[in-house]
Design a protein around this motif. Structure first.
Motif, mmCIF file in Angstrom:
data_model
loop_
_atom_site.group_PDB
_atom_site.id
_atom_site.type_symbol
_atom_site.label_atom_id
_atom_site.label_comp_id
_atom_site.label_asym_id
_atom_site.label_seq_id
_atom_site.Cartn_x
_atom_site.Cartn_y
_atom_site.Cartn_z
ATOM 1 N N SER A 72 0.836 -1.208 0.000
ATOM 2 C CA SER A 72 0.000 0.000 0.000
ATOM 3 C C SER A 72 0.856 1.237 0.000
ATOM 4 N N PHE A 73 0.342 2.285 -0.626
ATOM 5 C CA PHE A 73 0.898 3.611 -0.420
ATOM 6 C C PHE A 73 -0.262 4.580 -0.309
ATOM 7 N N LYS A 74 -0.280 5.352 0.772
ATOM 8 C CA LYS A 74 -1.376 6.285 0.990
ATOM 9 C C LYS A 74 -0.868 7.460 1.820
ATOM 10 N N ALA A 75 -1.457 8.624 1.586
ATOM 11 C CA ALA A 75 -1.008 9.816 2.305
ATOM 12 C C ALA A 75 -2.056 10.908 2.182
ATOM 13 N N MET A 76 -1.884 11.953 3.005
ATOM 14 C CA MET A 76 -2.763 13.110 2.926
ATOM 15 C C MET A 76 -2.385 13.899 1.679
ATOM 16 N N GLY A 77 -3.366 14.458 1.010
ATOM 17 C CA GLY A 77 -3.078 15.302 -0.159
ATOM 18 C C GLY A 77 -3.891 14.893 -1.371
ATOM 19 N N VAL B 49 -4.412 13.596 -5.313
ATOM 20 C CA VAL B 49 -3.833 12.423 -5.983
ATOM 21 C C VAL B 49 -2.439 12.716 -6.585
ATOM 22 N N PRO B 50 -2.274 13.801 -7.363
ATOM 23 C CA PRO B 50 -0.942 14.026 -7.944
ATOM 24 C C PRO B 50 0.108 14.450 -6.922
ATOM 25 N N GLU B 51 -0.341 14.916 -5.742
ATOM 26 C CA GLU B 51 0.627 15.263 -4.687
ATOM 27 C C GLU B 51 1.092 14.007 -3.954
ATOM 28 N N VAL B 52 0.185 13.030 -3.829
ATOM 29 C CA VAL B 52 0.489 11.825 -3.046
ATOM 30 C C VAL B 52 1.389 10.871 -3.836
ATOM 31 N N PHE B 53 1.065 10.641 -5.111
ATOM 32 C CA PHE B 53 1.758 9.600 -5.867
ATOM 33 C C PHE B 53 2.778 10.178 -6.832
ATOM 34 N N HIS B 54 3.980 9.648 -6.752
ATOM 35 C CA HIS B 54 5.022 9.968 -7.730
ATOM 36 C C HIS B 54 5.422 8.654 -8.397
ATOM 37 N N ASP B 55 6.141 8.781 -9.481
ATOM 38 C CA ASP B 55 6.584 7.610 -10.243
ATOM 39 C C ASP B 55 7.139 6.495 -9.355
ATOM 40 N N ARG B 56 7.995 6.897 -8.396
ATOM 41 C CA ARG B 56 8.670 5.882 -7.570
ATOM 42 C C ARG B 56 7.668 5.085 -6.739
ATOM 43 N N HIS B 57 6.575 5.740 -6.292
ATOM 44 C CA HIS B 57 5.559 5.007 -5.513
ATOM 45 C C HIS B 57 4.810 4.038 -6.413
ATOM 46 N N LEU B 58 4.436 4.520 -7.580
ATOM 47 C CA LEU B 58 3.627 3.680 -8.479
ATOM 48 C C LEU B 58 4.433 2.484 -8.964
ATOM 49 N N LYS B 59 5.748 2.695 -9.175
ATOM 50 C CA LYS B 59 6.589 1.565 -9.617
ATOM 51 C C LYS B 59 6.695 0.504 -8.530
ATOM 52 N N ARG B 60 6.691 0.953 -7.274
ATOM 53 C CA ARG B 60 6.817 -0.002 -6.170
ATOM 54 C C ARG B 60 5.514 -0.772 -5.909
ATOM 55 N N LEU B 61 4.391 -0.204 -6.366
ATOM 56 C CA LEU B 61 3.099 -0.876 -6.153
ATOM 57 C C LEU B 61 2.906 -1.936 -7.236
ATOM 58 N N LYS B 62 3.598 -3.033 -7.071
ATOM 59 C CA LYS B 62 3.567 -4.087 -8.095
ATOM 60 C C LYS B 62 2.280 -4.901 -7.975
ATOM 61 N N GLY B 63 1.903 -5.513 -9.087
ATOM 62 C CA GLY B 63 0.738 -6.398 -9.073
ATOM 63 C C GLY B 63 -0.263 -6.043 -10.157
ATOM 64 N N GLU B 64 -1.071 -7.042 -10.494
ATOM 65 C CA GLU B 64 -2.049 -6.872 -11.573
ATOM 66 C C GLU B 64 -3.454 -6.663 -11.029
ATOM 67 N N ILE B 65 -3.564 -6.548 -9.729
ATOM 68 C CA ILE B 65 -4.878 -6.379 -9.108
ATOM 69 C C ILE B 65 -4.736 -5.420 -7.925
ATOM 70 N N GLY B 66 -5.679 -4.500 -7.785
ATOM 71 C CA GLY B 66 -5.539 -3.543 -6.687
ATOM 72 C C GLY B 66 -6.772 -2.681 -6.524
ATOM 73 N N ILE B 67 -6.777 -1.928 -5.422
ATOM 74 C CA ILE B 67 -7.876 -1.001 -5.160
ATOM 75 C C ILE B 67 -7.317 0.375 -4.804
ATOM 76 N N GLY B 68 -8.172 1.394 -4.907
ATOM 77 C CA GLY B 68 -7.730 2.756 -4.570
ATOM 78 C C GLY B 68 -8.856 3.549 -3.957
ATOM 79 N N HIS B 69 -8.480 4.682 -3.382
ATOM 80 C CA HIS B 69 -9.446 5.462 -2.611
ATOM 81 C C HIS B 69 -9.053 6.926 -2.586
ATOM 82 N N VAL B 70 -10.033 7.818 -2.723
ATOM 83 C CA VAL B 70 -9.820 9.237 -2.388
ATOM 84 C C VAL B 70 -10.804 9.572 -1.283
ATOM 85 N N ARG B 71 -10.401 10.417 -0.364
ATOM 86 C CA ARG B 71 -11.195 10.593 0.857
ATOM 87 C C ARG B 71 -11.400 12.057 1.235
ATOM 88 N N TYR B 72 -12.598 12.318 1.718
ATOM 89 C CA TYR B 72 -12.874 13.533 2.474
ATOM 90 C C TYR B 72 -13.549 13.054 3.735
#
Ligand code: SF4
Length: 474
Positions: A48-53, A55-78
């Motif tokens: 998992s990678f998650k943080a306050m902020g 979407v483009p502030e939270v995720f950078h290339d290096r995070h997305l590359k580390r999130l390996k796998g062909e199946i996953g879920i995501g969330h944006v929150r208020y």
């Protein structure tokens, strides 16, 4: 007024899921701007990678590359349930005897406290203050005794409220919508897989095709590229949230077989029928009033002309600590196009009024800029009661319409006239049956009995639901 969350889940064949999830969350950004997260199954465990902020502030290339796998879920929150803090950022992940699970939730449970207390009594501990963690703990308990479908069926019989969920149980992707379908959830496909998400615009973002809405009470499961559907509970009626159509959803989303843009345009046309007035221009409060203002202008034959322009570059963290700064914030967010309103009779179209403080400042700015008359037309009936299903609204006391007459609201806002859309007009514009819509915040009558709510009239006879255990391949 803020939507609580947006959810997504993607299963692909032979391709990493992290970038497609990032794009879908970007398309859902309007549903939650406080935090964002992605969880993926890498074949051994959930990363998992998650943080306050944003979407483009939270995720950078290096995070997305580390999130390996062909199946996953995501969330944006208020946040509505649980404070705005890093522990409450979703997806929520938890280890259990059979592996790992991650869960993302849009909605709000109304029996969280009761469930949390009974889980605590049986030894569960909580690290966040969200109702999502309550669902996760219930699910872990049920997974010790049942397969995933029966475990979720059992959880769905215990939780009450609104929930559209995407769940990862090891390499299994699941989408679940509550039996009343209060919050949206749709199913789509791409060439090499499937997507489950809050709105169809997120499917468009990855060049997918909308298959259909996930049915209220339905569970959709994707394992090893195969899609399977199970009805967990089936009610006689639905309770689609009308504010998804009025304000929350993007106008380009298809929701419960209705294009949101068409509904908003019809809202404007209905407003023109119900509240005609002689004027020179029809002007929206941008952005959410735009489509209804176009509809009002077309039906009334009064020219559409923008009197306010929105500054699109102000972040959600634009917090104004002092009165003077708060007043400046409205001017910074919305600037008046003075030549367009000077000496004009202006029909201002907005989606809704919650407390009325922003509306009053906008109207004052229009008058100071030379508008001769200001007539406000609102694309919803008056909001008289709070929402318990995941929309961050004010308390009853703060709602401008909860204890004022329409004439008093007109005077409070310094208007020449005011016109709210009627409940019947709204139902007509949405094009669904009244008994299939949640109108709780507009009528005080909720589709579920709310603990502690003074109006506890049930909209639907909930005892008469059928439970079907059918399995069908799609
Ligand atoms: S109470 Fe209002 S905002 Fe909440 S789900 Fe119902 S219609 Fe939507």
């Amino acid at each position: 007024m803020e939507e609580k969350c947006g959810v997504a889940g993607i299963a692909l064949d032979g391709r990493s899921v992290s970038y497609p999830l990032f794009f879908t969350l970007y398309a859902l950004q309007h549903r939650g701007q406080e935090s964002a997260g992605i969880s993926t199954w890498d074949g051994v465990s959930i990363r998992s990678f998650k943080a306050m902020g944003l979407v483009p502030e939270v995720f950078h290339d290096r995070h997305l590359k580390r999130l390996k796998g062909e199946i996953g879920i995501g969330h944006v929150r208020y946040s509505t349930t649980g404070e705005s803090s890093p522990e409450n950022v979703q997806p929520f992940t938890i280890n259990f005897r059979g592996g790992m699970l991650a869960i993302a939730h849009n909605g709000n449970l109304i029996n969280t406290e009761f469930l949390r207390r009974s889980l605590e009594k049986s030894g569960a501990t909580f690290v966040s203050t969200t109702d999502t963690e309550v669902i996760a703990n219930l699910l872990v308990k049920e997974l010790l005794r049942h397969d995933p479908v029966d475990a979720i069926r059992s959880v769905s019989m215990q939780i009450e409220g609104s929930y559209s969920l995407t769940i990862l149980i090891n390499d299994l992707l699941i989408g679940v919508r509550d039996p009343l379908g209060i919050k949206p959830l749709v199913l789509g496909s791409v060439d090499d897989g499937y997507i489950i998400t809050s709105e169809s615009v997120a499917i468009d973002a990855i060049d997918g095709k909308l298959i259909r809405d996930i049915r209220p009470g339905e569970l959709v499961m994707i394992k090893e590229g195969k899609l399977k559907s199970h009805m967990l509970q089936q009610m006689r009626n639905t309770a689609y949230c009308v504010f998804e159509y009025i304000y929350f959803a993007r106008p380009d989303s298809l929701m419960n077989n209705r294009l949101v843009y068409d509904v908003r345009r019809r809202i404007g046309e209905k407003l023109a029928e119900e509240h005609p007035v002689d004027a020179d221009i029809v002007s929206p409060v941008p952005d959410s009033g735009v489509t209804s203002a176009i509809g009002y202008s077309a039906a009334s034959k009064i020219p559409y002309l923008e009197g306010l322009i929105k500054n699109r570059y102000l972040g959600r963290t634009f917090i104004m600590p002092y009165q003077q700064a708060r007043e400046a914030s409205v001017r910074l967010k919305l600037n008046v196009v003075k030549p367009n309103v000077k000496d004009k009779r202006v029909i201002l179209v907005d989606d809704s009024i919650v407390r009325g403080t922003t509306s009053r400042r906008i109207i004052d700015n229009l008058r100071e800029s030379g508008a001769r008359e200001v007539h406000l037309r609102i694309g919803s009936p008056p909001i008289i009661a709070p929402c318990y299903f995941g929309i961050n609204m004010s308390t009853r006391e703060e709602l401008i319409a909860s204890n004022r007459s329409i004439d008093e609201i007109r005077d409070t806002l310094n208007l020449d006239s005011i016109g709210y859309l009627s409940i019947e007009g709204l139902i007509d514009a949405i094009g669904k049956k009244r008994e299939d819509l949640c109108l709780g915040c507009l009528t005080g009558i909720y589709p579920l009995e709310i603990p502690g709510e003074k109006s506890t009239v049930r909209q639907m006879r909930l005892s008469q639901f059928k439970t079907r255990r059918e399995h069908q391949w799609i």
